[in-house]
Design a protein around this motif. Structure first.
Motif, short mmCIF file in Angstrom:
data_model
loop_
_atom_site.label_atom_id
_atom_site.label_comp_id
_atom_site.label_asym_id
_atom_site.label_seq_id
_atom_site.Cartn_x
_atom_site.Cartn_y
_atom_site.Cartn_z
N LYS A 168 -29.34 -0.88 -22.86
CA LYS A 168 -28.35 -1.47 -21.96
C LYS A 168 -28.19 -0.68 -20.67
CE LYS A 168 -25.04 -1.65 -25.08
NZ LYS A 168 -23.73 -1.93 -25.71
N TYR A 169 -28.70 0.55 -20.66
CA TYR A 169 -28.59 1.37 -19.45
C TYR A 169 -29.39 0.79 -18.28
CZ TYR A 169 -28.62 5.45 -16.43
OH TYR A 169 -28.50 6.30 -15.35
N VAL A 170 -30.36 -0.07 -18.59
CA VAL A 170 -31.11 -0.75 -17.53
C VAL A 170 -30.16 -1.55 -16.64
CG1 VAL A 170 -32.88 -2.50 -17.06
CG2 VAL A 170 -33.20 -0.89 -18.93
N MET A 171 -29.17 -2.20 -17.26
CA MET A 171 -28.21 -3.00 -16.48
C MET A 171 -27.40 -2.11 -15.54
SD MET A 171 -27.26 -5.97 -15.72
CE MET A 171 -28.20 -6.81 -16.96
N ARG A 187 -36.87 3.67 -20.06
CA ARG A 187 -37.58 4.01 -21.29
C ARG A 187 -38.17 5.41 -21.25
NH1 ARG A 187 -39.54 -1.28 -20.95
NH2 ARG A 187 -41.57 -0.53 -20.23
N SER A 188 -38.39 5.95 -20.05
CA SER A 188 -38.97 7.29 -19.96
C SER A 188 -37.95 8.40 -20.23
CB SER A 188 -39.58 7.50 -18.57
OG SER A 188 -38.57 7.67 -17.59
N ILE A 189 -36.67 8.05 -20.28
CA ILE A 189 -35.63 9.06 -20.51
C ILE A 189 -35.52 9.33 -22.00
CG2 ILE A 189 -33.18 9.63 -20.21
CD1 ILE A 189 -33.14 7.62 -17.89
N ALA A 218 -20.89 1.23 -16.81
CA ALA A 218 -21.23 1.82 -18.10
C ALA A 218 -20.09 1.63 -19.10
CB ALA A 218 -21.54 3.31 -17.93
N ARG A 219 -18.85 1.73 -18.63
CA ARG A 219 -17.70 1.56 -19.54
C ARG A 219 -17.64 0.14 -20.10
NH1 ARG A 219 -13.23 2.12 -16.25
NH2 ARG A 219 -14.25 4.00 -15.55
N VAL A 220 -17.96 -0.85 -19.25
CA VAL A 220 -17.97 -2.24 -19.72
C VAL A 220 -19.04 -2.43 -20.80
CG1 VAL A 220 -18.49 -4.60 -19.01
CG2 VAL A 220 -17.01 -3.19 -17.60
N LEU A 221 -20.17 -1.74 -20.65
CA LEU A 221 -21.28 -1.87 -21.60
C LEU A 221 -21.15 -0.91 -22.78
CD1 LEU A 221 -24.20 -2.19 -19.03
CD2 LEU A 221 -23.16 -4.02 -20.37
N GLY A 222 -20.10 -0.10 -22.82
CA GLY A 222 -19.92 0.84 -23.92
C GLY A 222 -20.85 2.04 -23.85
N LEU A 223 -21.20 2.48 -22.62
CA LEU A 223 -22.11 3.60 -22.44
C LEU A 223 -21.40 4.77 -21.78
CD1 LEU A 223 -25.26 1.69 -21.10
CD2 LEU A 223 -24.74 2.34 -23.46
N ALA A 224 -22.02 5.93 -21.89
CA ALA A 224 -21.47 7.14 -21.27
C ALA A 224 -22.62 8.07 -20.90
CB ALA A 224 -20.51 7.85 -22.23
N ASP A 225 -22.35 8.97 -19.95
CA ASP A 225 -23.31 10.00 -19.55
C ASP A 225 -22.83 11.34 -20.10
OD1 ASP A 225 -24.44 7.95 -18.16
OD2 ASP A 225 -23.92 8.71 -16.18
N LEU A 226 -23.74 12.08 -20.69
CA LEU A 226 -23.42 13.41 -21.21
C LEU A 226 -23.99 14.44 -20.25
CD1 LEU A 226 -22.20 14.93 -23.70
CD2 LEU A 226 -24.56 15.16 -24.47
N LYS A 227 -23.12 15.27 -19.69
CA LYS A 227 -23.55 16.29 -18.74
C LYS A 227 -23.22 17.66 -19.31
CE LYS A 227 -22.75 13.31 -14.76
NZ LYS A 227 -22.06 13.14 -13.47
N LEU A 244 -26.03 6.86 -22.90
CA LEU A 244 -25.82 6.99 -24.34
C LEU A 244 -24.70 6.07 -24.79
CD1 LEU A 244 -25.91 10.90 -24.65
CD2 LEU A 244 -27.73 9.31 -25.28
N ALA A 245 -24.81 5.54 -25.98
CA ALA A 245 -23.68 4.81 -26.55
C ALA A 245 -22.51 5.77 -26.70
CB ALA A 245 -24.07 4.21 -27.90
N GLU A 246 -21.29 5.28 -26.53
CA GLU A 246 -20.13 6.17 -26.51
C GLU A 246 -20.03 7.00 -27.79
OE1 GLU A 246 -16.68 3.85 -25.64
OE2 GLU A 246 -17.17 3.67 -23.51
N ALA A 247 -20.28 6.39 -28.94
CA ALA A 247 -20.21 7.13 -30.21
C ALA A 247 -21.28 8.21 -30.26
CB ALA A 247 -20.35 6.17 -31.39
N ASP A 248 -22.49 7.89 -29.77
CA ASP A 248 -23.57 8.88 -29.76
C ASP A 248 -23.25 10.02 -28.80
OD1 ASP A 248 -24.91 7.30 -31.56
OD2 ASP A 248 -26.22 6.38 -30.05
#
Length: 197
Positions: free
Chosen positions: A54-57, A109-111, A150-159, A174-178
């Motif tokens: 979903k990060y593609v979006m 996909r390369s990430i 990202a929040r709408v799609l349930g994603l987050a960035d880990l820094k 990343l998915a928020e739970a992950d």
């Protein structure tokens, strides 16, 4: 300088347990270096964990917003101030941006990342691949950020930032739970390494 056998240079002699002294074995630099693909794929490191598809979006929305801003600025300069060059520059930027949109799925996909015994290994990039190895003991800050898309799609960035602030790494998409689970795991590993356990 030729030797008495007609060779250009005498090879150095080294002890040989079976035949006394003999010429030193020379390493072939071409065959001793592994192929580039073998070095970059790092097959001994294990399986790569991917970011969410979903990060593609998120990337596409960011690119489209950038394209709209550039086209609006170029159009305003062209129509309001009669700057013809702005239309050409805007068109060139729009063309490059549209071409880059076609590569977004492959770029995402390369990430990938791996949790290894002593460090986290992160990679990204298609033509120019980047590999970053961050030892757990050097991590000082682990942070989670969520943009609006990202929040709408349930994603987050880990820094996370290391002792050298310039070597900070971000794992996007990343998915928020992950992301929460990975943050807790990295904090635990960083504390154990700093404590010398």
């Amino acid at each position: 300088m030729p030797d008495n056998l007609g060779n250009d240079a005498a090879a150095p002699l080294v002890p040989d347990p079976e035949h006394g002294y003999g010429p030193a074995a020379t390493a072939d630099p071409v065959t001793d270096v592994p192929p580039v693909g073998a070095r970059l794929d790092l097959p001994e490191a294990g399986e790569w964990k991917r970011v969410s598809p979903k990060y593609v979006m998120v990337e596409i929305v960011g690119t489209v917003v950038f394209l709209v801003i550039v086209c609006a600025a170029a159009g305003a300069l062209w129509l309001l101030l009669d700057q013809t060059w702005a239309a050409w520059v805007g068109a060139a930027i729009a063309l490059v941006t549209l071409i880059s949109l076609a590569f977004e799925p492959r770029r995402v996909r390369s990430i990938g990342y791996q949790l290894r015994a002593d460090d986290l290994l992160f990679r990204r990039g298609i033509m120019y691949q980047r590999f970053v190895s961050v030892p757990y003991g050097r991590m000082q800050l682990v942070d989670i950020t969520r943009g609006p898309v990202a929040r709408v799609l349930g994603l987050a960035d880990l820094k996370f930032v290391t002792a050298a602030a310039s070597s900070g790494v971000a794992i996007p998409g990343l998915a928020e739970a992950d992301a929460d689970a990975l943050r807790d795991r990295l904090v635990e590993l960083a504390e154990s390494r700093r404590a010398g356990l």
